[in-house]
Design a protein around this motif. Structure first.
Motif, short mmCIF file in Angstrom:
data_model
loop_
_atom_site.label_atom_id
_atom_site.label_comp_id
_atom_site.label_asym_id
_atom_site.label_seq_id
_atom_site.Cartn_x
_atom_site.Cartn_y
_atom_site.Cartn_z
N GLY A 47 0.82 -1.22 0.00
CA GLY A 47 0.00 0.00 0.00
C GLY A 47 0.84 1.25 0.00
N LEU A 48 0.35 2.27 -0.70
CA LEU A 48 0.95 3.60 -0.68
C LEU A 48 0.05 4.53 0.13
CD1 LEU A 48 2.11 3.97 -4.40
CD2 LEU A 48 3.50 3.39 -2.40
N GLU A 49 0.65 5.36 0.96
CA GLU A 49 -0.09 6.28 1.82
C GLU A 49 -1.10 5.51 2.67
OE1 GLU A 49 -1.76 9.60 -0.16
OE2 GLU A 49 0.09 10.16 -1.19
N GLY A 50 -0.59 4.52 3.38
CA GLY A 50 -1.45 3.74 4.27
C GLY A 50 -2.05 4.55 5.39
N SER A 51 -1.52 5.76 5.60
CA SER A 51 -2.07 6.61 6.66
C SER A 51 -3.52 7.00 6.39
CB SER A 51 -1.22 7.87 6.82
OG SER A 51 -1.21 8.63 5.61
N GLY B 283 0.84 0.60 14.93
CA GLY B 283 -0.20 1.23 15.75
C GLY B 283 0.07 2.69 16.01
N LEU B 284 1.37 3.04 16.22
CA LEU B 284 1.73 4.44 16.43
C LEU B 284 1.46 5.26 15.17
CD1 LEU B 284 2.96 6.58 18.25
CD2 LEU B 284 5.22 5.90 17.42
N LYS B 285 1.73 4.67 14.00
CA LYS B 285 1.44 5.37 12.75
C LYS B 285 -0.07 5.61 12.61
CE LYS B 285 5.28 4.26 9.68
NZ LYS B 285 5.65 3.73 8.35
N GLY B 286 -0.86 4.62 13.00
CA GLY B 286 -2.30 4.81 12.94
C GLY B 286 -2.79 5.90 13.86
N THR B 287 -2.25 5.96 15.08
CA THR B 287 -2.64 7.02 16.03
C THR B 287 -2.27 8.39 15.50
OG1 THR B 287 -2.35 5.47 17.86
CG2 THR B 287 -2.40 7.81 18.39
#
Length: 359
Positions: free
Chosen positions: A14-18, A60-64
């Protein structure tokens, strides 16, 4: 998600999974399934194995952080809107009778028929002090009220139809007709069916209120008087106001007589006597509120006769002047209604001619 849960996917690219991670629930559900199925996750920064604690903690930190980023973006957008509203420069949908000029100024609608109809509504409420009386007069004189289409086919067009009570209240409560800019009069909430509804906010909690921001149909002082009148007219919806407005029946002082013992407002009770209903003023506040006993009651006819005699004695010298003033006011109302009906007829003829030319 199905392929990962079934173990058919070895890696998720995935690209830009954020963008997916901005919804933390979906993001962590993907990480949990990927960890169970031993599926790798790769983005533009590297490859991660959710089954390992360090990689899962980093994801998880990236998701937060992505969810916080979305919150920051919304806050900045709302802040920009609020700052523009505080300057009175935020363009909002205007009620009927007000329009924007090309340079974003708010002015009265150039259509004279719309202007006269809106003015008639405020003039009638100024005379009668009742929204119901406004509806009765406009409907009784066959005067249509304009409404602008906000969305869909024919957006921006003006339709003319009979007015109802809720529309009159909506206009009387709108501060834009008093030349004031207001922001934050309503807020969005969700009911039990998870449908969004608009809730009214008290004036003290409005985010922005700028009186005399543009031209209006009434003054700000008159707008505040109208709000006070509307609150007093809310009889039957508040215990403190119930009974002040006259109801049906022959009792002259219904809703206005106070008990001489307890000071409560007395109610009217009718009993048949000699083939007619005779009024009695009863103080049953204790019965209604506290299941107690009647405080007192009194026959209504003697009280009504005494008050009527005093009223006629006080009004007799000015009776002729009052009658002439009423006649003049009725004449002005008839002329105003006739002019509005003539404007409606002229508009209908013009639209019919346009339709005939188009065919």
């Amino acid at each position: 998600m199905t392929e990962v849960a079934m173990g058919h996917a070895g890696i998720v690219l995935g690209l830009e999974g954020s963008r997916l991670a901005r919804n933390n629930a979906d993001w962590h559900r993907l990480l949990e399934l990927a960890a169970l199925a031993r599926t790798l996750i790769m983005d533009e920064n590297g490859v991660y194995d959710p089954a390992y604690f360090n990689d899962r903690m980093l994801l998880g930190l990236k998701g937060t952080m992505s969810e916080a980023e979305l919150h920051i973006l919304k806050s900045r957008l709302q802040g920009g809107i609020l700052n523009k509203a505080r300057r009175g420069e935020l363009e909002m949908p205007l009620p009927i009778g007000l329009v924007y000029t090309p340079d974003a100024r708010v002015v009265l609608d150039p259509d004279r028929q719309i202007q006269d109809t809106v003015r008639l509504l405020f003039d009638t409420f100024r005379e009668t002090g009742s929204a119901c009386a406004v509806v009765r007069r406009l409907r009784g004189e066959k005067i249509l009220f304009p409404r602008r289409i906000r969305r869909g086919i024919g957006k921006g067009d003006v339709l003319w139809s009979e007015i109802d009570h809720s529309r009159v209240l909506q206009i009387l409560h709108n501060p834009r007709y008093a030349g004031a800019f207001a922001y934050g009069r309503t807020r969005t909430a969700y009911n039990a069916k998870l449908k969004s509804v608009q809730l009214r906010v008290a004036r003290s909690d409005w985010q922005v209120l700028i009186p005399e921001a543009h031209e209006g149909y009434i003054s700000w002082a008159e707008y505040e008087r109208n709000q006070t009148t509307l609150e007093q007219n809310a009889a039957g919806f508040s215990p403190g106001l119930r009974g002040r407005m006259p109801r049906q029946g022959s009792g002259l002082l219904q809703g206005r007589l106070l008990c001489g013992r307890c000071g409560a407002r007395m109610r009217v009770h009718y009993e048949p006597f000699e083939g007619r209903l005779r009024p009695y003023y009863v103080c049953n506040e204790a019965v209604v509120r506290h299941a107690g006993k009647h405080c007192q009651w009194v026959r209504g006819a003697p009280v009504d006769d005494a008050v009527s005699a005093l009223l006629l004695e006080a009004m007799a010298p000015a009776a002729i002047d009052v009658a002439l003033a009423v006649q003049q006011e009725i004449t002005q109302r008839v002329e105003q209604a006739t002019a509005l009906r003539g404007a409606q007829l002229q508009r209908a003829r013009y639209e019919a001619e346009l339709a005939a030319d188009a065919t």
